[in-house]
Design a protein around this motif. Structure first.
Motif, PDB file in Angstrom:
ATOM      1  N   ASP A 119      45.308  22.562   9.437  1.00  0.00           N
ATOM      2  CA  ASP A 119      45.368  23.880   8.819  1.00  0.00           C
ATOM      3  C   ASP A 119      45.655  24.951   9.858  1.00  0.00           C
ATOM      4  O   ASP A 119      46.416  25.878   9.596  1.00  0.00           O
ATOM      5  CB  ASP A 119      44.067  24.193   8.073  1.00  0.00           C
ATOM      6  CG  ASP A 119      44.072  23.649   6.650  1.00  0.00           C
ATOM      7  OD1 ASP A 119      45.145  23.307   6.136  1.00  0.00           O
ATOM      8  OD2 ASP A 119      42.986  23.575   6.061  1.00  0.00           O
ATOM      9  N   SER A 120      45.066  24.814  11.036  1.00  0.00           N
ATOM     10  CA  SER A 120      45.292  25.789  12.099  1.00  0.00           C
ATOM     11  C   SER A 120      46.763  25.785  12.533  1.00  0.00           C
ATOM     12  O   SER A 120      47.383  26.840  12.667  1.00  0.00           O
ATOM     13  CB  SER A 120      44.390  25.473  13.290  1.00  0.00           C
ATOM     14  OG  SER A 120      44.705  26.298  14.380  1.00  0.00           O
ATOM     15  N   CYS A 121      47.323  24.601  12.730  1.00  0.00           N
ATOM     16  CA  CYS A 121      48.736  24.500  13.121  1.00  0.00           C
ATOM     17  C   CYS A 121      49.637  25.009  12.007  1.00  0.00           C
ATOM     18  O   CYS A 121      50.595  25.741  12.271  1.00  0.00           O
ATOM     19  CB  CYS A 121      49.087  23.054  13.465  1.00  0.00           C
ATOM     20  SG  CYS A 121      48.334  22.479  14.995  1.00  0.00           S
ATOM     21  N   GLY A 139      68.775  19.864  14.130  1.00  0.00           N
ATOM     22  CA  GLY A 139      69.354  20.164  12.825  1.00  0.00           C
ATOM     23  C   GLY A 139      68.553  19.619  11.653  1.00  0.00           C
ATOM     24  O   GLY A 139      68.784  19.999  10.507  1.00  0.00           O
ATOM     25  N   GLN A 140      67.617  18.747  11.929  1.00  0.00           N
ATOM     26  CA  GLN A 140      66.778  18.145  10.883  1.00  0.00           C
ATOM     27  C   GLN A 140      65.850  19.192  10.278  1.00  0.00           C
ATOM     28  O   GLN A 140      65.270  20.011  10.986  1.00  0.00           O
ATOM     29  CB  GLN A 140      65.949  17.022  11.511  1.00  0.00           C
ATOM     30  CG  GLN A 140      64.892  16.412  10.651  1.00  0.00           C
ATOM     31  CD  GLN A 140      64.100  15.355  11.433  1.00  0.00           C
ATOM     32  OE1 GLN A 140      64.599  14.759  12.371  1.00  0.00           O
ATOM     33  NE2 GLN A 140      62.867  15.159  11.042  1.00  0.00           N
ATOM     34  N   HIS A 141      65.741  19.189   8.954  1.00  0.00           N
ATOM     35  CA  HIS A 141      64.789  20.048   8.256  1.00  0.00           C
ATOM     36  C   HIS A 141      63.572  19.211   7.891  1.00  0.00           C
ATOM     37  O   HIS A 141      63.721  18.063   7.464  1.00  0.00           O
ATOM     38  CB  HIS A 141      65.415  20.646   6.992  1.00  0.00           C
ATOM     39  CG  HIS A 141      66.355  21.764   7.284  1.00  0.00           C
ATOM     40  ND1 HIS A 141      67.645  21.555   7.740  1.00  0.00           N
ATOM     41  CD2 HIS A 141      66.197  23.105   7.209  1.00  0.00           C
ATOM     42  CE1 HIS A 141      68.234  22.721   7.924  1.00  0.00           C
ATOM     43  NE2 HIS A 141      67.386  23.679   7.610  1.00  0.00           N
ATOM     44  N   SER A 142      62.389  19.780   8.068  1.00  0.00           N
ATOM     45  CA  SER A 142      61.133  19.092   7.766  1.00  0.00           C
ATOM     46  C   SER A 142      60.221  20.015   6.982  1.00  0.00           C
ATOM     47  O   SER A 142      60.291  21.243   7.118  1.00  0.00           O
ATOM     48  CB  SER A 142      60.413  18.686   9.057  1.00  0.00           C
ATOM     49  OG  SER A 142      61.239  17.887   9.870  1.00  0.00           O
ATOM     50  N   THR A 143      59.349  19.410   6.208  1.00  0.00           N
ATOM     51  CA  THR A 143      58.353  20.167   5.462  1.00  0.00           C
ATOM     52  C   THR A 143      57.046  20.153   6.226  1.00  0.00           C
ATOM     53  O   THR A 143      56.580  19.088   6.649  1.00  0.00           O
ATOM     54  CB  THR A 143      58.140  19.539   4.069  1.00  0.00           C
ATOM     55  OG1 THR A 143      59.398  19.500   3.390  1.00  0.00           O
ATOM     56  CG2 THR A 143      57.138  20.336   3.248  1.00  0.00           C
ATOM     57  N   VAL A 144      56.456  21.318   6.409  1.00  0.00           N
ATOM     58  CA  VAL A 144      55.144  21.448   7.038  1.00  0.00           C
ATOM     59  C   VAL A 144      54.114  21.494   5.924  1.00  0.00           C
ATOM     60  O   VAL A 144      54.267  22.255   4.952  1.00  0.00           O
ATOM     61  CB  VAL A 144      55.061  22.734   7.896  1.00  0.00           C
ATOM     62  CG1 VAL A 144      53.668  22.920   8.464  1.00  0.00           C
ATOM     63  CG2 VAL A 144      56.110  22.709   8.994  1.00  0.00           C
ATOM     64  N   CYS A 145      53.072  20.669   6.066  1.00  0.00           N
ATOM     65  CA  CYS A 145      51.999  20.633   5.059  1.00  0.00           C
ATOM     66  C   CYS A 145      50.691  21.102   5.678  1.00  0.00           C
ATOM     67  O   CYS A 145      50.473  20.972   6.885  1.00  0.00           O
ATOM     68  CB  CYS A 145      51.835  19.214   4.524  1.00  0.00           C
ATOM     69  SG  CYS A 145      53.289  18.616   3.633  1.00  0.00           S
ATOM     70  N   ASP A 146      49.818  21.618   4.833  1.00  0.00           N
ATOM     71  CA  ASP A 146      48.492  22.001   5.303  1.00  0.00           C
ATOM     72  C   ASP A 146      47.594  20.761   5.325  1.00  0.00           C
ATOM     73  O   ASP A 146      48.057  19.643   5.063  1.00  0.00           O
ATOM     74  CB  ASP A 146      47.905  23.127   4.444  1.00  0.00           C
ATOM     75  CG  ASP A 146      47.627  22.721   3.003  1.00  0.00           C
ATOM     76  OD1 ASP A 146      47.672  21.515   2.672  1.00  0.00           O
ATOM     77  OD2 ASP A 146      47.350  23.620   2.189  1.00  0.00           O
ATOM     78  N   GLY A 147      46.327  20.942   5.622  1.00  0.00           N
ATOM     79  CA  GLY A 147      45.378  19.846   5.718  1.00  0.00           C
ATOM     80  C   GLY A 147      45.146  19.091   4.421  1.00  0.00           C
ATOM     81  O   GLY A 147      44.675  17.957   4.433  1.00  0.00           O
ATOM     82  N   GLN A 148      45.510  19.688   3.299  1.00  0.00           N
ATOM     83  CA  GLN A 148      45.363  19.033   1.998  1.00  0.00           C
ATOM     84  C   GLN A 148      46.682  18.396   1.539  1.00  0.00           C
ATOM     85  O   GLN A 148      46.772  17.905   0.413  1.00  0.00           O
ATOM     86  CB  GLN A 148      44.885  20.024   0.929  1.00  0.00           C
ATOM     87  CG  GLN A 148      43.446  20.495   1.110  1.00  0.00           C
ATOM     88  CD  GLN A 148      43.292  21.500   2.231  1.00  0.00           C
ATOM     89  OE1 GLN A 148      44.080  22.436   2.356  1.00  0.00           O
ATOM     90  NE2 GLN A 148      42.300  21.302   3.085  1.00  0.00           N
ATOM     91  N   GLY A 149      47.694  18.444   2.385  1.00  0.00           N
ATOM     92  CA  GLY A 149      48.978  17.855   2.043  1.00  0.00           C
ATOM     93  C   GLY A 149      49.890  18.753   1.228  1.00  0.00           C
ATOM     94  O   GLY A 149      50.936  18.323   0.758  1.00  0.00           O
ATOM     95  N   ARG A 150      49.497  20.022   1.068  1.00  0.00           N
ATOM     96  CA  ARG A 150      50.318  20.993   0.333  1.00  0.00           C
ATOM     97  C   ARG A 150      51.479  21.451   1.182  1.00  0.00           C
ATOM     98  O   ARG A 150      51.286  21.903   2.312  1.00  0.00           O
ATOM     99  CB  ARG A 150      49.467  22.236   0.062  1.00  0.00           C
ATOM    100  CG  ARG A 150      49.037  22.454  -1.304  1.00  0.00           C
ATOM    101  CD  ARG A 150      48.326  23.780  -1.502  1.00  0.00           C
ATOM    102  NE  ARG A 150      47.864  24.474  -0.289  1.00  0.00           N
ATOM    103  CZ  ARG A 150      47.437  25.716  -0.266  1.00  0.00           C
ATOM    104  NH1 ARG A 150      47.412  26.434  -1.360  1.00  0.00           N
ATOM    105  NH2 ARG A 150      47.023  26.264   0.853  1.00  0.00           N
TER     106      ARG A 150
END
Length: 124
Positions: free
Chosen positions: A3-5, A35-46
């Motif tokens: 969550d902090s990150c 060039g890669q796109h990534s999804t960042v998730c919180d500690g709950q996987g959101r």
């Protein structure tokens, strides 16, 4: 810690992340690519944000410098704080993959930019 990150990414204050090269190899996980796109998730996987990789380097732990520590944006941004925050994490990763921890372990250093916030900062 996730969550902090995630919070720092959402605030556009964190622009890099580090991982143990041996863990990527052990897990058969591909290295990030420019060039890669990534999804960042919180500690709950959101999912909270989309980032784009802009640089990937392999460096020894001992070769991480003040400039990279500041870009990674954790703690106070100093190299000393970066080392303190990462030593235990990397040691745990080394144990998990059966690799000895030392200042010579190789890391995957990924620098990225925030592309899109998927939630509003005030909703985090």
């Amino acid at each position: 810690m996730m969550d902090s990150c995630a919070w720092q990414v959402l605030l556009d204050k964190k622009h890099a992340t580090s991982g143990l090269l041996a863990a990527f190899l052990h897990d058969k996980e591909p290295l990030p690519t420019v060039g890669q796109h990534s999804t960042v998730c919180d500690g709950q996987g959101r999912p909270i944000a989309i980032i784009e990789t802009i640089q990937v380097e392999i460096r020894k732990y001992s070769a991480v410098d003040e400039a990279y520590a500041a870009v990674e944006g954790e703690g106070d941004g100093s190299l000393r704080e970066w080392q303190a925050l990462h030593w235990d994490y990397l040691n745990d990763e080394c144990k998990r993959v059966g690799y000895p921890m030392s200042c010579d372990v190789e890391l995957v250093l990924e620098t990225f930019r925030l592309v899109e916030r998927l939630i509003a900062v005030e909703d985090f």
